[in-house]
Design a protein around this motif. Structure first.
Motif, PDB file in Angstrom:
ATOM      1  N   SER A 139      39.687  33.400 -19.603  1.00 17.97           N
ATOM      2  CA  SER A 139      38.741  33.706 -20.678  1.00 17.97           C
ATOM      3  C   SER A 139      38.888  35.149 -21.141  1.00 17.97           C
ATOM      4  O   SER A 139      38.836  35.431 -22.338  1.00 17.97           O
ATOM      5  CB  SER A 139      37.308  33.458 -20.212  1.00 17.97           C
ATOM      6  OG  SER A 139      37.116  32.115 -19.889  1.00 17.97           O
ATOM      7  N   ALA A 143      43.104  23.734 -23.853  1.00 20.51           N
ATOM      8  CA  ALA A 143      41.778  23.263 -23.472  1.00 20.51           C
ATOM      9  C   ALA A 143      41.877  22.084 -22.511  1.00 20.51           C
ATOM     10  O   ALA A 143      41.066  21.955 -21.594  1.00 20.51           O
ATOM     11  CB  ALA A 143      40.978  22.877 -24.711  1.00 20.51           C
ATOM     12  N   SER A 173      40.265  22.265 -18.777  1.00 24.64           N
ATOM     13  CA  SER A 173      39.089  21.438 -18.493  1.00 24.64           C
ATOM     14  C   SER A 173      39.318  20.629 -17.215  1.00 24.64           C
ATOM     15  O   SER A 173      40.276  19.886 -17.108  1.00 24.64           O
ATOM     16  CB  SER A 173      38.782  20.496 -19.656  1.00 24.64           C
ATOM     17  OG  SER A 173      39.848  19.605 -19.859  1.00 24.64           O
ATOM     18  N   LEU A 233      35.660  23.423 -24.828  1.00 25.17           N
ATOM     19  CA  LEU A 233      36.567  24.555 -24.615  1.00 25.17           C
ATOM     20  C   LEU A 233      37.425  24.851 -25.844  1.00 25.17           C
ATOM     21  O   LEU A 233      37.791  25.996 -26.096  1.00 25.17           O
ATOM     22  CB  LEU A 233      37.480  24.280 -23.421  1.00 25.17           C
ATOM     23  CG  LEU A 233      36.835  24.329 -22.053  1.00 25.17           C
ATOM     24  CD1 LEU A 233      37.809  23.835 -20.998  1.00 25.17           C
ATOM     25  CD2 LEU A 233      36.367  25.720 -21.732  1.00 25.17           C
TER      26      LEU A 233
END
Length: 108
Positions: A23, A62, A66, A77
């Motif tokens: 992130s 993503a 996930s 996401l």
């Protein structure tokens, strides 16, 4: 009932730290795109031209991030990643405009 806790702390922390690290890297992308645009390496036209490709790549990222392969979580996401990509496009537009002004001032 006997209920036993099956969560292992080191696995939880490794997943948590991985998500935090990724992130942090992803949220720096608009800033990196701005500086690359300021140097003339990355252009808004390039980002707009490859927008469809980047959406597929962002969906793949993503999906990798996930846990469990949940499609709802994948979309949750994906949308912030997509927003950051669009912010990168805007950042490169701003950087290109500032670069043109600086070049025009240097020529004057």
């Amino acid at each position: 009932g006997n209920v036993t806790n099956m969560i292992e702390v080191h696995k939880y922390l490794s997943v948590f730290l991985e998500i935090i690290l990724i992130s942090g890297i992803v949220f720096e992308l608009p800033l990196v795109a701005y500086f690359l645009g300021r140097m003339g390496i990355l252009t808004p036209a390039f980002l707009r031209h490859y927008r469809r490709h980047s959406i597929v790549i962002l969906l793949a990222i993503a999906a990798i991030l996930s846990p469990g392969g949940n499609p709802i979580l994948q979309l949750i996401l994906f949308f912030p990643l997509w927003a950051l990509f669009e912010l990168s496009v805007l950042g490169t537009m701003l950087a290109a405009r500032q670069r043109r002004k600086a070049e025009a001032a240097a020529l004057s």
